[in-house]
Scaffold this motif. Structure first.
Motif, short mmCIF file in Angstrom:
data_model
loop_
_atom_site.label_atom_id
_atom_site.label_comp_id
_atom_site.label_asym_id
_atom_site.label_seq_id
_atom_site.Cartn_x
_atom_site.Cartn_y
_atom_site.Cartn_z
N ARG A 46 0.81 -1.22 0.00
CA ARG A 46 0.00 0.00 0.00
C ARG A 46 0.84 1.27 0.00
NH1 ARG A 46 -5.61 1.04 0.85
NH2 ARG A 46 -5.72 3.29 0.62
N TYR A 47 1.96 1.25 0.72
CA TYR A 47 2.79 2.45 0.86
C TYR A 47 4.26 2.09 0.63
CZ TYR A 47 -1.44 3.79 3.32
OH TYR A 47 -2.76 4.00 3.66
N VAL A 48 5.02 3.09 0.19
CA VAL A 48 6.46 2.93 0.01
C VAL A 48 7.13 4.00 0.86
CG1 VAL A 48 8.39 3.00 -1.62
CG2 VAL A 48 6.17 2.12 -2.35
N LEU A 49 8.06 3.57 1.68
CA LEU A 49 8.84 4.49 2.49
C LEU A 49 10.25 4.50 1.91
CD1 LEU A 49 8.74 6.31 5.00
CD2 LEU A 49 9.48 4.35 6.34
N ILE A 50 10.70 5.69 1.47
CA ILE A 50 12.01 5.81 0.85
C ILE A 50 12.78 6.95 1.50
CG2 ILE A 50 11.29 4.91 -1.38
CD1 ILE A 50 11.27 7.77 -2.44
N ASP A 51 14.09 6.92 1.31
CA ASP A 51 14.95 8.00 1.77
C ASP A 51 14.60 9.26 0.98
OD1 ASP A 51 17.59 9.63 1.39
OD2 ASP A 51 17.91 8.38 3.17
N TYR A 52 14.55 10.40 1.65
CA TYR A 52 14.13 11.65 1.01
C TYR A 52 15.03 12.01 -0.18
CZ TYR A 52 12.47 16.36 0.33
OH TYR A 52 11.93 17.50 -0.22
N SER A 53 16.31 11.74 -0.09
CA SER A 53 17.21 12.07 -1.21
C SER A 53 16.83 11.28 -2.46
CB SER A 53 18.67 11.83 -0.83
OG SER A 53 18.87 10.47 -0.55
N LYS A 54 16.39 10.03 -2.29
CA LYS A 54 15.93 9.23 -3.43
C LYS A 54 14.65 9.81 -4.01
CE LYS A 54 19.01 5.97 -2.89
NZ LYS A 54 20.26 6.12 -3.56
N PHE A 55 13.79 10.31 -3.13
CA PHE A 55 12.55 10.94 -3.57
C PHE A 55 12.86 12.18 -4.41
CE2 PHE A 55 9.37 14.27 -2.68
CZ PHE A 55 8.28 13.69 -3.31
#
Length: 80
Positions: free
Chosen positions: A40-49
């Motif tokens: 349902r959700y993806v948690l990623i490092d902000y720099s990757k975002f």
């Protein structure tokens, strides 16, 4: 997007142990949070975002102009 089964976390575990999930992101890059056993959700490092946002903001025209300018000589030769 390839999903590593070791990066799957239930929403209840993410809620109860967010710091653990954040450490997983630091170590593995992404974590998929499941709700009702469904991704349902993806948690990623902000720099990757930020990297993905920059890529999304590049228009097709900009990309085409970039490719054409880099390979103009080859395109002119092919056009003969």
């Amino acid at each position: 997007m390839l999903v590593n089964v070791n990066n799957l976390v239930s929403i209840s575990e993410a809620n109860q142990n967010f710091s653990k999930v954040a450490r997983m992101v630091d170590e593995k890059g992404t974590v998929i949070i499941l709700k009702n056993n469904t991704p349902r959700y993806v948690l990623i490092d902000y720099s990757k975002f930020e990297e993905s946002v920059v890529a999304d903001n590049t228009t097709v025209e900009d990309a085409a102009n970039n490719i054409l300018s880099k390979h103009l000589k080859a395109f002119k030769e092919l056009a003969k």
